[in-house]
Design a protein around this motif. Structure first.
Motif, PDB file in Angstrom:
ATOM      1  N   GLY A  56      27.185  17.523  24.776  1.00 35.72           N
ATOM      2  CA  GLY A  56      26.389  18.506  24.049  1.00 35.72           C
ATOM      3  C   GLY A  56      25.049  18.798  24.926  1.00 35.72           C
ATOM      4  N   HIS A  57      24.641  17.754  25.578  1.00 34.99           N
ATOM      5  CA  HIS A  57      23.226  17.768  26.225  1.00 34.99           C
ATOM      6  C   HIS A  57      23.225  16.549  27.130  1.00 34.99           C
ATOM      7  N   SER A  58      22.730  16.684  28.457  1.00 33.80           N
ATOM      8  CA  SER A  58      22.483  15.305  29.280  1.00 33.80           C
ATOM      9  C   SER A  58      21.432  15.538  30.176  1.00 33.80           C
ATOM     10  N   SER A  59      21.375  14.931  30.979  1.00 34.50           N
ATOM     11  CA  SER A  59      20.139  14.845  31.844  1.00 34.50           C
ATOM     12  C   SER A  59      20.152  16.218  32.712  1.00 34.50           C
ATOM     13  N   GLU A  60      18.696  16.443  33.579  1.00 34.92           N
ATOM     14  CA  GLU A  60      18.748  17.677  34.091  1.00 34.92           C
ATOM     15  C   GLU A  60      19.635  17.682  35.273  1.00 34.92           C
ATOM     16  N   ARG A  61      19.991  16.375  35.839  1.00 36.73           N
ATOM     17  CA  ARG A  61      20.722  16.288  37.080  1.00 36.73           C
ATOM     18  C   ARG A  61      22.419  16.689  36.850  1.00 36.73           C
ATOM     19  N   LEU A  62      22.532  16.160  35.618  1.00 38.00           N
ATOM     20  CA  LEU A  62      24.014  16.493  35.338  1.00 38.00           C
ATOM     21  C   LEU A  62      24.128  17.862  34.776  1.00 38.00           C
ATOM     22  N   ASP A  63      23.272  18.658  34.366  1.00 36.46           N
ATOM     23  CA  ASP A  63      22.968  20.213  34.067  1.00 36.46           C
ATOM     24  C   ASP A  63      23.295  20.711  35.373  1.00 36.46           C
ATOM     25  N   ASP A 196      15.600  36.394  26.090  1.00 38.78           N
ATOM     26  CA  ASP A 196      16.343  36.456  27.359  1.00 38.78           C
ATOM     27  C   ASP A 196      15.537  36.065  28.484  1.00 38.78           C
ATOM     28  N   GLY A 197      14.328  35.555  28.442  1.00 39.11           N
ATOM     29  CA  GLY A 197      13.238  35.437  29.461  1.00 39.11           C
ATOM     30  C   GLY A 197      13.160  36.581  30.428  1.00 39.11           C
ATOM     31  N   LEU A 198      12.929  37.634  29.885  1.00 38.44           N
ATOM     32  CA  LEU A 198      12.520  38.869  30.731  1.00 38.44           C
ATOM     33  C   LEU A 198      10.970  39.091  30.684  1.00 38.44           C
ATOM     34  N   PRO A 199      10.088  38.909  31.615  1.00 41.72           N
ATOM     35  CA  PRO A 199       8.829  39.129  31.556  1.00 41.72           C
ATOM     36  C   PRO A 199       8.545  40.496  31.387  1.00 41.72           C
ATOM     37  N   LEU A 200       7.489  40.942  30.836  1.00 45.50           N
ATOM     38  CA  LEU A 200       7.195  42.451  30.670  1.00 45.50           C
ATOM     39  C   LEU A 200       7.150  43.187  31.776  1.00 45.50           C
ATOM     40  N   TYR A 201       6.593  42.621  32.874  1.00 46.53           N
ATOM     41  CA  TYR A 201       6.445  43.447  34.225  1.00 46.53           C
ATOM     42  C   TYR A 201       7.676  44.027  34.423  1.00 46.53           C
ATOM     43  N   ARG A 447      18.583  21.465  22.046  1.00 45.50           N
ATOM     44  CA  ARG A 447      19.498  22.488  22.250  1.00 45.50           C
ATOM     45  C   ARG A 447      18.122  23.681  21.945  1.00 45.50           C
ATOM     46  N   LEU A 448      17.681  23.453  20.916  1.00 46.31           N
ATOM     47  CA  LEU A 448      16.682  24.699  20.731  1.00 46.31           C
ATOM     48  C   LEU A 448      15.471  24.874  21.594  1.00 46.31           C
ATOM     49  N   LEU A 449      15.400  24.053  22.655  1.00 49.42           N
ATOM     50  CA  LEU A 449      14.270  24.082  23.527  1.00 49.42           C
ATOM     51  C   LEU A 449      14.832  24.696  24.751  1.00 49.42           C
ATOM     52  N   ARG A 450      15.958  24.817  24.822  1.00 57.04           N
ATOM     53  CA  ARG A 450      16.497  25.285  26.178  1.00 57.04           C
ATOM     54  C   ARG A 450      16.197  26.759  26.461  1.00 57.04           C
ATOM     55  N   GLY A 451      16.113  27.574  25.452  1.00 61.94           N
ATOM     56  CA  GLY A 451      15.560  28.983  25.568  1.00 61.94           C
ATOM     57  C   GLY A 451      14.308  29.031  26.158  1.00 61.94           C
ATOM     58  N   ILE A 452      13.267  27.811  25.937  1.00 61.21           N
ATOM     59  CA  ILE A 452      11.844  28.125  26.504  1.00 61.21           C
ATOM     60  C   ILE A 452      12.115  27.636  27.766  1.00 61.21           C
ATOM     61  N   ALA A 453      12.945  26.485  28.251  1.00 61.55           N
ATOM     62  CA  ALA A 453      13.126  26.281  29.366  1.00 61.55           C
ATOM     63  C   ALA A 453      13.562  27.509  30.539  1.00 61.55           C
ATOM     64  N   VAL A 454      14.498  28.285  30.040  1.00 67.63           N
ATOM     65  CA  VAL A 454      14.806  29.514  30.969  1.00 67.63           C
ATOM     66  C   VAL A 454      13.490  30.370  30.856  1.00 67.63           C
ATOM     67  N   THR A 455      12.741  30.612  29.795  1.00 70.06           N
ATOM     68  CA  THR A 455      11.535  31.484  29.780  1.00 70.06           C
ATOM     69  C   THR A 455      10.354  30.760  30.936  1.00 70.06           C
ATOM     70  N   ARG A 456      10.358  29.491  30.948  1.00 69.17           N
ATOM     71  CA  ARG A 456       9.420  28.687  31.685  1.00 69.17           C
ATOM     72  C   ARG A 456       9.956  29.003  33.112  1.00 69.17           C
ATOM     73  N   LYS A 457      11.138  29.126  33.666  1.00 75.72           N
ATOM     74  CA  LYS A 457      11.824  29.437  34.765  1.00 75.72           C
ATOM     75  C   LYS A 457      11.080  30.788  35.439  1.00 75.72           C
ATOM     76  N   ASN A 458      11.205  31.819  34.487  1.00 78.66           N
ATOM     77  CA  ASN A 458      10.721  33.279  34.611  1.00 78.66           C
ATOM     78  C   ASN A 458       9.558  33.388  34.481  1.00 78.66           C
ATOM     79  N   PHE A 459       8.766  32.907  33.534  1.00 76.21           N
ATOM     80  CA  PHE A 459       7.423  33.211  33.289  1.00 76.21           C
ATOM     81  C   PHE A 459       6.427  32.505  34.078  1.00 76.21           C
ATOM     82  N   LEU A 460       6.875  31.319  34.264  1.00 74.59           N
ATOM     83  CA  LEU A 460       5.857  30.352  35.118  1.00 74.59           C
ATOM     84  C   LEU A 460       4.812  29.621  34.133  1.00 74.59           C
TER      85      LEU A 460
END
Length: 526
Positions: A56-63, A196-201, A447-460
């Protein structure tokens, strides 16, 4: 003068040479497809093994490894399709048979557009007597680009010639006073950014392609208004979540702008989640988010003030004060360890060294998870009985084995630290066997923090602490809606529209994700 015609023998030789060349090209293409097919199957096996190991979840290396395999598979499958498409139809028929795809029927709720293809009648009969003997239907899923429409609210004015009074309907209630967006558009912008991690600009640029000129500042204004409308519901979700006797929590980083410093600093998002469905409970699942400008221990202590019960969490030292007695009174919060974290330590060692001891440890932990798979969703009493019968003996053996290996291995080695991590937290790691409501790990919160991880990659980063608080409100509504099986965009559009029209504060509970019914259904029921 007549031109010389090629002799039949020469023509036959030429045809044979062309046929041999074609056969050679076909054999080469088949060989490439065969090699690609073998590699695809090998990658599928590796991918399945990695997914099983992840629990169900693992280290970032495995992901990361799984992501790389997914991309490689995607590339190979596209290559295979391209090579197959390039072959003549006869050669496609001769190619190796493809495994039939298990196609699901297209959703019934989608609108259907019927296109009838009448055949060309080519028979020479003087009087066609055609009888329809049936039909073949092929359904194709097509995408229509997102459509925006303008709703004109027209309010005619009338005057009475006798009394000179003027009559006109009141202006419609809109989410933004004198603003132009409807609740559906606001919900789309909010979910696109935070779900969805899509910035406003980027959203502004997408709208511009459709000829709609809305700048980022305007979109930001809409998001701010949406957060204001949704904040009361987020507080209700938080009150419900914190009243649960079993809670999962975790945190993740987010960069926030530091005004005047010309750089960013690290802030945190925290999630507090419940899901009684895992143990056959009757309450709905929910997720409540907090933002904090740092990770000091006072942050979770403030969030959990008044909470009493079991807390699934990682080994962060900031939680330790929550578990300590208050004078002569024992703490009301009981820690529950996470076997996913303990397992991850072993996996990292095995990945780096291929240690047989680490591999054996992973195999033993896998046996514990196999039991959890069997009892997931059962009533708490049944889960407790199964764990007492099946898991407790395995855990006793596992502890003895850990201790034996620990005595033989240097405590400074990676494997020694992995074993010590589990042994030093043994009471918390085995607490799940004392109550059927508890989980073997904290994967729900992770699992509920994964969406923020996507946002973090896009928003910085987020722009300010206020922006972080606003994001926590919206994440609470979006993720709680998803946990309850709702389309978050449809849900938020309906909720924002109702609140803008003056939904009573005394009935806000009707708009919570687990109580919500679309406005049209509510009107029909009334």
């Amino acid at each position: 003068m007549e031109s010389a015609q090629p002799a039949p023998a020469d023509e036959l030789a030429t045809l044979r040479r062309m046929l041999a060349e074609r056969d050679a090209e076909l054999a080469t293409a088949r060989a490439r497809l065969s090699r690609a097919a073998i590699e695809i199957e090998q990658l599928r096996v590796q991918l399945a093994a990695l997914r099983r190991a992840r629990f169900g979840h693992s280290s970032e290396r495995l992901d990361q490894a799984i992501d790389q395999l997914e991309l490689r598979l995607e590339d190979l499958e596209e290559n295979e399709a391209e090579q197959t498409a390039a072959q003549p139809s006869r050669q496609k028929a001769e190619a190796r048979p493809r495994r039939p795809a298990l196609r699901k029927p297209l959703p019934a709720h989608l609108p259907r557009e019927i296109v009838v293809h009448e055949p060309e009648i080519t028979c020479d009969c003087a009087d066609h007597r055609l009888v329809r003997m049936g039909e073949d239907v092929t359904e194709v899923l097509e995408r229509i680009p997102a459509r925006h429409k303008v709703i004109r609210h027209v309010r005619p004015k009338y005057t009475c010639r006798c009394c000179e009074r003027i009559f006109q309907a009141a202006a419609p209630d809109l989410p933004i006073e004198k603003g132009r967006p409807g609740p559906g558009l606001i919900a789309n912008v909010v979910v696109s950014k935070y779900g969805d991690g899509l910035p406003l600009y980027r959203q502004s640029a997408i709208l511009a392609r459709e000829g709609i000129d809305i700048d980022r500042v305007t979109l930001a204004d809409w998001v701010g208004h949406a957060a204001w409308w949704l904040a009361p519901l987020a507080r209700l979700i938080g009150a419900y979540t914190m009243a649960s006797p079993v809670l999962h929590t975790d945190d993740t980083t987010i960069n926030v702008l530091a005004p005047g410093l010309g750089r960013t600093r690290i802030a945190r998002f925290w999630v507090y989640a419940i899901d009684p469905r895992a143990y056959g409970g009757s309450g709905p699942p929910a997720a409540f988010y907090h933002y904090s400008p740092d990770r000091r221990g006072e942050r979770p202590r403030g969030h959990l003030a008044g909470f009493k019960g079991f807390l699934h969490a990682d080994a962060y030292g900031g939680y330790d004060a929550l578990y300590r007695p208050n004078g002569t009174q024992p703490s009301g919060i009981v820690p529950v360890g996470c076997w996913a974290h303990a397992r991850r330590k072993l996996f990292e060692v095995f990945e780096a060294t291929k240690s047989p001891i680490a591999e054996e440890g992973l195999r033993r932990v896998q046996a514990l998870y196999a039991i959890e798979t069997d009892i997931n969703g059962m009533a708490a009493v049944q889960r407790l009985a199964a764990r007492q019968t099946r898991s407790v003996p395995l855990l006793a053996d596992l502890r003895s084995w850990f201790e034996d290996q620990r005595r033989r291995i240097s405590g400074k080695s990676g494997l020694g630290r992995a074993l010590q991590y589990a042994l030093s937290r043994w009471d918390a790691l085995t607490r799940y066997t004392s109550d059927g409501r508890l989980g073997i790990d904290n994967n729900l919160a992770e699992r509920l923090l994964r969406g923020i991880a996507v946002t973090r990659k896009n928003f910085l980063f987020v722009g300010s602490d206020t922006g972080g608080d606003r994001a926590a409100v919206i994440y609470t509504l979006i993720e709680s809606a998803k946990l309850n099986g709702l389309n978050p965009e449809a849900y938020l559009a309906d909720v924002i529209g109702r609140m803008a029209k003056g939904h009573p504060n005394t009935r806000l509970a009707e708009l919570l994700p687990w109580s919500w019914r679309p406005a049209i259904e509510t009107a029909q029921a009334a």
